[in-house]
Every structure is written in structure tokens, then in C-alpha cells.
Write an enzyme that holds these catalytic residues in place. Structure first.
Site, PDB file in Angstrom:
ATOM      1  N   ARG A  53       8.651   3.400  10.710  1.00  0.00           N
ATOM      2  CA  ARG A  53       7.533   3.142   9.802  1.00  0.00           C
ATOM      3  C   ARG A  53       6.923   4.487   9.419  1.00  0.00           C
ATOM      4  NH1 ARG A  53       4.415   5.693  12.506  1.00  0.00           N
ATOM      5  NH2 ARG A  53       2.782   5.069  11.056  1.00  0.00           N
ATOM      6  N   GLY A  54       5.919   4.425   8.535  1.00  0.00           N
ATOM      7  CA  GLY A  54       5.379   5.668   7.994  1.00  0.00           C
ATOM      8  C   GLY A  54       6.107   5.971   6.693  1.00  0.00           C
ATOM      9  N   ARG A  90       9.798  -2.866   2.132  1.00  0.00           N
ATOM     10  CA  ARG A  90       8.338  -2.721   2.263  1.00  0.00           C
ATOM     11  C   ARG A  90       7.810  -2.272   0.899  1.00  0.00           C
ATOM     12  NH1 ARG A  90       5.698   0.032   7.270  1.00  0.00           N
ATOM     13  NH2 ARG A  90       4.032  -1.387   6.624  1.00  0.00           N
ATOM     14  N   ASP A 243       0.117   6.388   1.551  1.00  0.00           N
ATOM     15  CA  ASP A 243       1.351   5.676   1.206  1.00  0.00           C
ATOM     16  C   ASP A 243       1.636   5.679  -0.287  1.00  0.00           C
ATOM     17  OD1 ASP A 243       0.285   4.402   3.875  1.00  0.00           O
ATOM     18  OD2 ASP A 243       2.456   4.102   3.795  1.00  0.00           O
ATOM     19  N   ASN A 253      -3.668   3.761   1.651  1.00  0.00           N
ATOM     20  CA  ASN A 253      -3.226   4.076   3.017  1.00  0.00           C
ATOM     21  C   ASN A 253      -3.498   2.858   3.898  1.00  0.00           C
ATOM     22  OD1 ASN A 253      -2.159   5.990   4.960  1.00  0.00           O
ATOM     23  ND2 ASN A 253      -4.211   6.145   5.810  1.00  0.00           N
ATOM     24  N   LYS A 254      -3.196   3.001   5.160  1.00  0.00           N
ATOM     25  CA  LYS A 254      -3.327   1.908   6.130  1.00  0.00           C
ATOM     26  C   LYS A 254      -4.691   1.208   6.027  1.00  0.00           C
ATOM     27  CE  LYS A 254      -0.887   0.597   8.308  1.00  0.00           C
ATOM     28  NZ  LYS A 254      -0.117  -0.570   7.831  1.00  0.00           N
TER      29      LYS A 254
HETATM   30  O1  MRU Z   1       2.433   0.352   8.186  1.00  0.00           O
HETATM   31  P1  MRU Z   1       2.791   1.759   8.556  1.00  0.00           P
HETATM   32  O2  MRU Z   1       2.662   2.044  10.010  1.00  0.00           O
HETATM   33  O3  MRU Z   1       4.111   2.178   7.973  1.00  0.00           O
HETATM   34  O4  MRU Z   1       1.671   2.609   7.816  1.00  0.00           O
HETATM   35  C1  MRU Z   1       1.682   3.994   7.894  1.00  0.00           C
HETATM   36  C2  MRU Z   1       0.533   4.622   7.245  1.00  0.00           C
HETATM   37  O5  MRU Z   1      -0.297   3.990   6.637  1.00  0.00           O
HETATM   38  C3  MRU Z   1       0.486   6.117   7.281  1.00  0.00           C
HETATM   39  O6  MRU Z   1      -0.840   6.563   7.327  1.00  0.00           O
HETATM   40  C4  MRU Z   1       1.143   6.637   6.016  1.00  0.00           C
HETATM   41  O7  MRU Z   1       2.419   6.096   5.855  1.00  0.00           O
HETATM   42  C5  MRU Z   1       1.221   8.095   5.993  1.00  0.00           C
HETATM   43  S1  MRU Z   1       2.526   8.619   7.030  1.00  0.00           S
HETATM   44  C6  MRU Z   1       2.768  10.256   7.072  1.00  0.00           C
END
Ligand code: MRU
Length: 362
Positions: A53-54, A90, A243, A253-254
């Protein structure tokens, strides 16, 4: 970076050259294990199921997924379908589509018989580029953190981060945590408040783990605690990843990032966003309306996973039987709440002009 005494990337080619291996992020922080991805279907499942993820890491995984498909069936139709499946795994992080489109563009004009080799090479290049990009974000972010540390007048620098935008979210170094690692290496005394980041707890499970492995002092807090700490002057800056960033500088972002940005704004705390240019989506301008927000399973909200007192993996239910839950996985922070974007090409304001200037930056 180093973890448990050795150097790691999050993704690497398997020794037999027929697969990639990745760190399984579903079982951290209690176990550090690698899993093998040997087919397109396994790559799609690893992305959708969050083995990886990320934003940057899912892009690189998708690139290898295409290479695995090319080894199986490099025909035009199969490759186009593979690209579609990977992009759909995703929906929010634009790095995924960016990486797939880049691989596909690289393969156009390449005869099917040569595609597997070329795609494997391009995926490897993308992984190396991610490492270099994040190292550059680290260098640019370090200048900002130095300035902030100077203002602390001798006391330690206090940062707050949300989710995991560290090396686990990338191939190496991370985006938001790259400047933190650079600052620690430069001898800046710092401490990181880590938002637990419900519902999947990427902060509590992943960020706390990787910071501790790097020897960086950190404290996990409930997501609701950040505003209080900012009011008390216990946070010098918030630093997060992203993201998808729109042409106007709105930052997706998250989930929960927006609330931290509001609290930071209200308390005059700088709100920094680390952004590789692969996260910029110039096709979008109205972030609030246009960014597709992933809706994840209800179970991530109704249950939590962890390790029980006997050391076994456990999942427990939090809510009354049959309770419905909503699980939007990302939110959008308007550009006006973002103090600076930290990119591999430099630090800019979160504005259309700031982002345009990057296009011409060396
Ligand atoms: O749902 P995830 O864990 O993939 O979400 C990740 C995030 O929101 C991170 O903050 C984002 O991808 C930046 S990663 C360098």
C-alpha cells in the site's frame, strides 16, 4: 533503510527472475515477512488487499504486474486488459494509473516477443527512480525542518504525521518521512507524534514500527489527540504524504488528513505535504468534487486487528452486532490549508503557479 539489522526495499525481484517479492504489510508490525508475487492476478490482489500500500509502492507493484503479464501473454489485448485490472485495483492514488500508463507507453512499438524483457527493465527503473525521488524529497524537506528546528531555540523539534508515508509506502525512504530520516541523520533532535490512523491503523502499525526501527523517537496518539497537542504548542509542524494532488494544489490523502490540516491552520502550525510529481493530477482542478474516493470494507471500521496477549493474530468486533459502518478511505484538504508542497524538485506553495513553476524547475 534498515530494519532488523539489514537493508530493505519494500519490493525486489525474486532470485529466479520470474516474480517479485514484497514485504507483507498486512502482518506488520508483529511479523516481518516477504510474499512472492508471480502473476498479474497476484499483483492485483496484493494491491487491492493491501499486502502493499502507499501511493508510490502500488504504482511500482503495478508496473511489475504488467511485466509479469507480458511474460505470460504479451499480446495487445491481454496487456490492455491487464492495465485496466491494475488501475481498477485501487482508485484514489493516481500514481497507480501513472505507473501503468508509463509502462504501456514504453511498450508501444515494442514487438510482443520483446515486451516481457522491456517491461521488467522499465519496472526496475521505476523502482530505482522512486528511491531517488524520495531521497530528493528528503533533501528539500530537510532545509525546511532545519529552519523549523532553529526556531525551536534548543528544544527538540516536534512533528506530527498521519497514516504511513514512510519507506513502507514507497520503494525506499518514504515521502513524508524522508525529510524526517534526513533530519535525524543531520543530527536534528526530533520527536514524531504518530496518528494511529483508524480504521486500518497504518500509523500505529507501520509508521511507529519503521520509525522505531530507524531509532527515531515517536509516540502514537489517537487520531483525535492532534488538535489538542497543537493548541498546547506541542507540534511544530505536520508532515504528511498524498495520493493525488490537483492542479490547484488540493491534496487528497488518507482519511483524517483534512481534520489535521484544519487544526494546524487554526493554530498557526505549518502543514507540509510531501509530494512526488507522480502524484500530481493536472487533469483535475476541483479536488473536492473530482477525486475518486475509495470506499473500503465496513469490516475495517467495525473490527480491529492486532496481537492478543498470547502473541496470536486476533481480530475483535467493536460495534453491536449488525451495525452498519461507512469507510471512505481518503479525504481532500483544500490548498488554502497547505503551507508548502515538498517535491523532488523543490519546495513550493500549494498553488497553480507554484505547481507550474515545478514544470520548468531543473
Ligand atoms: O490506504 P493506504 O495505506 O495506501 O494510504 C496511504 C496514504 O494515504 C499515504 O499517506 C499516501 O499514499 C502517501 S504514501 C508516500
Amino acid at each position: 533503510v534498515r530494519a532488523q539489522g539489514r537493508h530493505w526495499r519494500t519490493i525486489w525481484p525474486a532470485a529466479d527472475g520470474r516474480a517479485v517479492e514484497v514485504i507483507d504489510q498486512r502482518v506488520l508490525p508483529h511479523r516481518l515477512e516477504a510474499v512472492r508475487i508471480g502473476t498479474l492476478a497476484e499483483a492485483v490482489a496484493a494491491i487491492a488487499g493491501m499486502t502493499v500500500r502507499g501511493a508510490p509502492l502500488i504504482g511500482v507493484t503495478a508496473a511489475y504486474g504488467l511485466a509479469l503479464q507480458a511474460a505470460e501473454d504479451p499480446g495487445d489485448e491481454a496487456m490492455a486488459q491487464a492495465a485496466q485490472r491494475l488501475k481498477a485495483a485501487r482508485p484514489t492514488a493516481v500514481n497507480l494509473a501513472w505507473a501503468v500508463d508509463r509502462l504501456v507507453a514504453g511498450l508501444s512499438g515494442v514487438p510482443p516477443g520483446h515486451r516481457a524483457r522491456r517491461a521488467w527493465q522499465d519496472a526496475g527503473d521505476l523502482a530505482d527512480e522512486d528511491v531517488a525521488t524520495n531521497a530528493a524529497i528528503g533533501r528539500h524537506g530537510l532545509s525546511l525542518l532545519r529552519e523549523l528546528a532553529t526556531r525551536c531555540g534548543g528544544r527538540r523539534l516536534q512533528l506530527l504525521t498521519h497514516c504511513n508515508a514512510g519507506w513502507l509506502a514507497t520503494v525506499d525512504w518514504g515521502t513524508a518521512l524522508a525529510p524526517v530520516y534526513a533530519a535525524a541523520e543531520a543530527g536534528i533532535d526530533l520527536h514524531v507524534w504518530v496518528d494511529e490512523t483508524r480504521p486500518r491503523n497504518q500509523g500505529a502499525a507501520l509508521t511507529a514500527w519503521e520509525l522505531r526501527e530507524q531509532g527515531i523517537d515517536c509516540t502514537v496518539i489517537a487520531d483525535n489527540a492532534g488538535g489538542h497537542l497543537m493548541q498546547r504548542g506541542q507540534v511544530d509542524a505536520v508532515i504528511v504524504g498524498c495520493d493525488r494532488v490537483t492542479a490547484d494544489g488540493d491534496v487528497c490523502n488518507k482519511i483524517g488528513t483534512y481534520l489535521k490540516a484544519l487544526a494546524a491552520h487554526d493554530n498557526g502550525v505549518p502543514f507540509l505535504v510531501a509530494m512526488p510529481l507522480s502524484t500530481l493530477d493536472t487533469g483535475l482542478s476541483d479536488g473536492l468534487r473530482e477525486v475518486p474516493i475509495e470506499e473500503r470494507p465496513q469490516r475495517e471500521v467495525t473490527h480491529v486487528r492486532g496481537r492478543d496477549a498470547r502473541g496470536a493474530d486476533a481480530e475483535i468486533q467493536l460495534v453491536p452486532d449488525g451495525t452498519r459502518a461507512a469507510n471512505p478511505a481518503f479525504d481532500v484538504t483544500p490548498a488554502r490549508l497547505v503551507t508548502r508542497l515538498v517535491t523532488e524538485r523543490g519546495v513550493v506553495p500549494a498553488t497553480r503557479d507554484g505547481l507550474r513553476a515545478l514544470g520548468s524547475a531543473a
